[in-house]
Design an enzyme around this catalytic site. Structure first.
Site, PDB file in Angstrom:
ATOM      1  N   SER A  36       0.926  -1.326  -0.011  1.00 14.23           N
ATOM      2  CA  SER A  36      -0.032  -0.062   0.312  1.00 14.23           C
ATOM      3  C   SER A  36       0.897   1.082  -0.129  1.00 14.23           C
ATOM      4  O   SER A  36       0.352   2.396  -0.313  1.00 14.23           O
ATOM      5  CB  SER A  36      -0.926   0.016   1.158  1.00 14.23           C
ATOM      6  OG  SER A  36      -0.175   0.063   2.424  1.00 14.23           O
ATOM      7  N   ASP A  39       1.550  -5.624  10.031  1.00 13.90           N
ATOM      8  CA  ASP A  39       2.708  -5.392  11.183  1.00 13.90           C
ATOM      9  C   ASP A  39       2.262  -6.291  12.256  1.00 13.90           C
ATOM     10  O   ASP A  39       2.953  -6.219  13.212  1.00 13.90           O
ATOM     11  CB  ASP A  39       2.609  -4.214  11.168  1.00 13.90           C
ATOM     12  CG  ASP A  39       3.730  -3.334  10.208  1.00 13.90           C
ATOM     13  OD1 ASP A  39       4.311  -4.114   9.313  1.00 13.90           O
ATOM     14  OD2 ASP A  39       3.485  -2.307   9.990  1.00 13.90           O
TER      15      ASP A  39
END
Length: 411
Positions: free
Chosen positions: A150, A292
């Site tokens: 992204s 993450d």
């Protein structure tokens, strides 16, 4: 405490008395705000700016007029500044050896399509790269893959308003990390830009960025490690100061996931209060929108005996390290496995309770490896190699652990 190129030893501490932690600011938001402020003329007032090395690097480079920008190991900084150079001035962008192994071709191909000059100085499709600004916009429509990073999309979005004809961006294939695209739109709006995202199309008309007053949120990524401390402890009460339920960060998802892994979240005027609750024995999570968080959840499940089916981990192979391989190596040190089959990864916990004289973990130049494995010190003494990697996103991490009562020493 000077910890560069050392190993830290953390003594076992199975309970955490009531502790208030002041999290670092979000580097994801901060880096976007810094780029947009620069595009607005650098006159904004940005408060609660992240102290993470990635953000310090972004701020330093944006404030310099040197011809070569060395982003060190900061992926977001590399991608955002590459696009920024395409609408400002000729720059050569480089970084660490690992950074020069991380692909940038999807982004640079898009910039070239718009009219920027792109010259690879070593390996085709990888930094170091020389970027010459767009002299004449060659197209007002581009297509870019939505399933790789992204950051490529956000980098293009942020410069789109500065293009004479604006830009329409078509996202092809599956779109990963959607919250990060939404975050970019939210920060752009704060700096005066109206944009539209429907289905696979983002439209950004030509507009001028406006200086503004902007406060950066506390970092939900950093919060995840405190969720891990609570999940793995025998008892804990932790308050994460100023952390809000209503956040533009996709990693806010960790609060919902952790409700299944043994941590209850109560949002108060002070922040998020974390306490223990019952956990499930089997879970399945999709990390497409919050990759993450995967390392943190993997360690929790492996240590607590929870079988976890994980999807959406494809982007982990091109992060600071190959995080899939790194997790497999380090989980094996206490008998757990990360098995892969058909783009699904399964955490197979250790057959026995985590118990050892000491467990030592490598960090692979990856801040998230260090912070994902440190909470195991609630169960067993832990050594963390190269602990300075946390400076990338959470420089005060070890000090905050000490604040929570952990005894940490250098080896």
């Amino acid at each position: 405490m000077s910890i560069e190129n050392h190993t830290l030893h953390i003594e076992k501490k199975s309970t955490i008395a009531s502790t208030v932690i002041e999290l670092p600011a979000s580097k994801s938001i901060a880096n976007r705000a810094l780029i947009l402020d620069a595009l607005a003329g650098g006159k904004s007032h940005i408060s609660n700016l992240s102290e993470a090395r990635d953000t310090e690097t972004m701020k330093r480079l944006l404030g310099s007029d040197i011809p070569e920008w060395d982003v060190l190991d900061a992926g977001t900084t590399m991608r955002f500044l590459t696009a920024y150079a395409a609408v400002t001035s000729t720059k050569t962008l480089t970084g660490t050896k690992r950074m020069q192994e991380r692909p940038i071709k999807i982004l640079t191909d898009s910039l070239k399509e718009l009219g920027a000059g792109i010259e690879y100085l070593s390996k085709d499709g990888y930094p170091p790269v020389k970027v010459t600004p767009i002299n004449k916009q060659l197209t007002d429509k581009i297509a870019i893959r939505g399933d790789v990073s992204s950051q490529y999309i956000s980098a293009i979005m942020m410069i789109a308003a500065s293009l004479p004809n604006g830009l329409e961006i078509e996202l092809t294939g599956h779109i990963g990390s959607k919250p990060y695209i939404s975050m970019t739109l939210a920060v752009m709006k704060a700096f005066g830009i109206e944009a539209e995202w429907q289905d696979h199309t983002i439209k950004v008309p030509h507009q001028k960025y406006q200086p503004t007053e902007y406060r950066v949120e506390p970092d939900w990524s950093a919060a995840s490690y405190w969720y891990s401390f609570v999940a793995l402890s025998n008892d804990a009460q932790v308050t994460l100061k100023d952390l809000k339920d209503n956040s533009i960060q996709g990693d806010r998802q960790i609060a919902d996931y952790m409700a299944h892994l043994g941590v209850k979240t109560l949002f108060t005027t002070e922040g998020a209060h974390l306490s223990k609750c019952e956990h499930q024995s089997e879970v399945a999570f999709d990390f497409t929108d919050c990759p993450d968080m995967a390392q943190t959840v993997a360690v929790i499940c492996a240590a607590k005996g929870i079988v976890c089916e994980m999807t959406g981990l494809e982007s982990l192979r091109i992060k600071e390290t190959d995080r899939i391989l790194a997790l497999q190596n380090e989980l094996a040190k206490f008998g757990a496995e990360l098995r892969e089959k058909d783009n699904t990864w399964t955490i197979v916990p250790a057959l026995h309770e985590v118990n050892a004289e000491v467990l030592e973990f490598d960090t692979y130049h990856d801040h998230r490896m260090a912070m994902a494995f440190a909470p195991l010190s609630t169960m067993v003494p832990v050594n963390i190699k190269d602990p300075e990697v946390v400076n990338k996103s959470y420089p005060r991490f070890w000090e905050d652990m000490e604040k929570a009562g952990f005894k940490i020493s250098e080896l």
